[in-house]
Design a protein around this motif. Structure first.
Motif, PDB file in Angstrom:
ATOM      1  N   UNK A  68       0.841  -1.197   0.000  1.00 36.51           N
ATOM      2  CA  UNK A  68       0.000   0.000   0.000  1.00 36.51           C
ATOM      3  C   UNK A  68       0.877   1.249   0.000  1.00 36.51           C
ATOM      4  N   UNK A  69       1.879   1.274   0.887  1.00 34.63           N
ATOM      5  CA  UNK A  69       2.747   2.431   0.984  1.00 34.63           C
ATOM      6  C   UNK A  69       3.500   2.704  -0.304  1.00 34.63           C
ATOM      7  N   UNK A  70       4.008   1.642  -0.936  1.00 32.98           N
ATOM      8  CA  UNK A  70       4.729   1.824  -2.196  1.00 32.98           C
ATOM      9  C   UNK A  70       3.818   2.351  -3.290  1.00 32.98           C
ATOM     10  N   UNK A  71       2.610   1.807  -3.373  1.00 30.42           N
ATOM     11  CA  UNK A  71       1.680   2.261  -4.410  1.00 30.42           C
ATOM     12  C   UNK A  71       1.331   3.734  -4.219  1.00 30.42           C
ATOM     13  N   UNK A  72       1.062   4.120  -2.987  1.00 28.91           N
ATOM     14  CA  UNK A  72       0.718   5.520  -2.718  1.00 28.91           C
ATOM     15  C   UNK A  72       1.900   6.440  -2.986  1.00 28.91           C
ATOM     16  N   UNK A  73       3.105   5.987  -2.644  1.00 24.20           N
ATOM     17  CA  UNK A  73       4.293   6.798  -2.898  1.00 24.20           C
ATOM     18  C   UNK A  73       4.537   6.966  -4.389  1.00 24.20           C
ATOM     19  N   UNK A  74       4.346   5.894  -5.154  1.00 19.93           N
ATOM     20  CA  UNK A  74       4.494   5.982  -6.609  1.00 19.93           C
ATOM     21  C   UNK A  74       3.511   6.990  -7.190  1.00 19.93           C
ATOM     22  N   UNK A  75       2.266   6.937  -6.728  1.00 19.01           N
ATOM     23  CA  UNK A  75       1.230   7.839  -7.228  1.00 19.01           C
ATOM     24  C   UNK A  75       1.533   9.291  -6.821  1.00 19.01           C
ATOM     25  N   UNK A  76       1.955   9.476  -5.591  1.00 23.36           N
ATOM     26  CA  UNK A  76       2.278  10.820  -5.113  1.00 23.36           C
ATOM     27  C   UNK A  76       3.442  11.411  -5.898  1.00 23.36           C
ATOM     28  N   UNK A  77       4.465  10.600  -6.123  1.00 19.49           N
ATOM     29  CA  UNK A  77       5.628  11.083  -6.867  1.00 19.49           C
ATOM     30  C   UNK A  77       5.231  11.514  -8.276  1.00 19.49           C
ATOM     31  N   UNK A  78       4.396  10.717  -8.927  1.00 22.03           N
ATOM     32  CA  UNK A  78       3.951  11.062 -10.275  1.00 22.03           C
ATOM     33  C   UNK A  78       3.141  12.357 -10.279  1.00 22.03           C
ATOM     34  N   UNK A  79       2.289  12.535  -9.271  1.00 20.74           N
ATOM     35  CA  UNK A  79       1.477  13.752  -9.174  1.00 20.74           C
ATOM     36  C   UNK A  79       2.357  14.971  -8.960  1.00 20.74           C
ATOM     37  N   UNK A  80       3.356  14.841  -8.094  1.00 22.42           N
ATOM     38  CA  UNK A  80       4.267  15.962  -7.817  1.00 22.42           C
ATOM     39  C   UNK A  80       5.081  16.300  -9.056  1.00 22.42           C
ATOM     40  N   UNK A  81       5.619  15.290  -9.708  1.00 26.00           N
ATOM     41  CA  UNK A  81       6.416  15.554 -10.914  1.00 26.00           C
ATOM     42  C   UNK A  81       5.572  16.245 -11.979  1.00 26.00           C
ATOM     43  N   UNK A  82       4.321  15.830 -12.119  1.00 32.03           N
ATOM     44  CA  UNK A  82       3.447  16.448 -13.113  1.00 32.03           C
ATOM     45  C   UNK A  82       3.180  17.911 -12.780  1.00 32.03           C
ATOM     46  N   UNK A  83       2.953  18.207 -11.490  1.00 31.67           N
ATOM     47  CA  UNK A  83       2.713  19.598 -11.086  1.00 31.67           C
ATOM     48  C   UNK A  83       3.944  20.460 -11.349  1.00 31.67           C
ATOM     49  N   UNK A  84       5.112  19.922 -11.046  1.00 33.61           N
ATOM     50  CA  UNK A  84       6.350  20.672 -11.291  1.00 33.61           C
ATOM     51  C   UNK A  84       6.561  20.886 -12.783  1.00 33.61           C
ATOM     52  N   UNK A  85       6.256  19.876 -13.586  1.00 30.48           N
ATOM     53  CA  UNK A  85       6.388  20.014 -15.038  1.00 30.48           C
ATOM     54  C   UNK A  85       5.453  21.090 -15.583  1.00 30.48           C
ATOM     55  N   UNK A  86       4.229  21.141 -15.048  1.00 33.38           N
ATOM     56  CA  UNK A  86       3.232  22.074 -15.567  1.00 33.38           C
ATOM     57  C   UNK A  86       3.402  23.483 -15.023  1.00 33.38           C
ATOM     58  N   UNK A  87       3.742  23.602 -13.731  1.00 32.50           N
ATOM     59  CA  UNK A  87       3.732  24.922 -13.089  1.00 32.50           C
ATOM     60  C   UNK A  87       5.068  25.325 -12.481  1.00 32.50           C
ATOM     61  N   UNK A  88       6.026  24.422 -12.493  1.00 29.44           N
ATOM     62  CA  UNK A  88       7.333  24.749 -11.935  1.00 29.44           C
ATOM     63  C   UNK A  88       7.461  24.493 -10.455  1.00 29.44           C
ATOM     64  N   UNK A  89       6.361  24.108  -9.796  1.00 28.54           N
ATOM     65  CA  UNK A  89       6.379  23.865  -8.356  1.00 28.54           C
ATOM     66  C   UNK A  89       5.173  23.018  -7.984  1.00 28.54           C
TER      67      UNK A  89
END
Length: 259
Positions: free
Chosen positions: A24-45
């Motif tokens: 569960x923890x790994x799956x949530x961490x993978x999803x969180x990391x992808x969400x953060x990377x996408x936000x940084x790609x789109x908005x810089x932060x």
């Protein structure tokens, strides 16, 4: 990539069940990391709210395995006891400092000051910081009585116009803190806390709810089966298609009829 044993939807809420708390923890961490990377790609932060507590250990441990541009991430937390020192073993500021700020060194961490002379003013100050820019991700859990952050049964408001409030903990919530080993007795648990409200918790573009362990099974069954109401604040998640509920087989053990 962690693969769930099962996936289903409860009303509008996606639910994923994993074989273990670690999975569960790994799956949530993978999803969180992808969400953060996408936000940084789109908005810089990216702006992220992170829950504290024992149920979040597997998730935060697994974040160490992810590629996350922490230097572009601003972190908030979602609650803190009133009149508790930042270095108290049960302080949520200490939890965030030790499990997020020190190991990952995000660009900024905004803390709720539990020692503030005026807790109501501290709510207003923190709310203003939260509202400055959009929130990209909220990572939270569900309490044994179905609370979200410290939005307690019958006290929570699903349409609160405030994003932070002083709340009074229920006896069940205080007992949970003792059961988790944070305080010696119920009397030692502070009676009040500053908490983000339900609308604040659901304001992010993505919401992840990590709930492992057998002791949460009854709360999860209520979350997914009971009528949507403040009697079990977590039921509001069923109206939140931008959220995902991550369970393990223990926390999902009372919801077999839904799978």
């Amino acid at each position: 990539m962690s693969t769930p044993l099962s996936r289903f939807t409860a009303d509008s809420l996606p639910v994923e069940v994993y074989a273990s708390e670690a999975d569960l923890g790994r799956a949530a961490a993978e999803r969180a990391a992808a969400t953060i990377r996408d936000a940084v790609r789109r908005r810089g932060a990216a702006r992220v709210v992170v829950a504290t507590g024992n149920s979040q250990y597997a998730f935060t441990d697994a974040l160490r395995e992810q590629e996350i541009p922490w230097g572009r991430v601003t972190v908030f937390h979602m609650d803190e006891y009133v009149r508790i020192a930042a270095d108290h073993p049960a302080s949520f500021r200490r939890w965030i400092r030790e499990r997020i700020e020190v190991p990952f060194a995000p660009a900024a961490v905004h803390y709720i000051d539990g020692n503030a002379a005026d807790p109501e003013a501290e709510c207003a100050r923190y709310e203003a910081e939260l509202r400055e820019l959009p929130l990209d991700l909220v990572c939270m859990g569900v309490g044994e009585n179905g609370h979200l952050a410290f939005n307690e049964p019958y006290q929570a408001s699903f349409d609160d116009d405030r994003w932070a409030r002083v709340i009074t903990l229920t006896p069940r919530s205080r007992e949970q803190q003792v059961g988790e080993g944070h305080f010696a007795t119920v009397e030692d648990v502070p009676a009040t806390a500053i908490s983000l409200t339900v609308p604040a918790l659901l304001a992010a573009e993505a919401v992840q709810v990590c709930v492992p362990e057998q002791r949460k099974a009854a709360a999860i069954a209520a979350t997914l089966n009971d009528p949507v109401s403040t009697a079990c604040p977590a039921t509001i998640l069923r109206r939140s298609p931008h959220a995902t509920l991550f369970l393990d087989t223990d926390s999902a053990s009372k919801i077999d009829s839904l799978r």
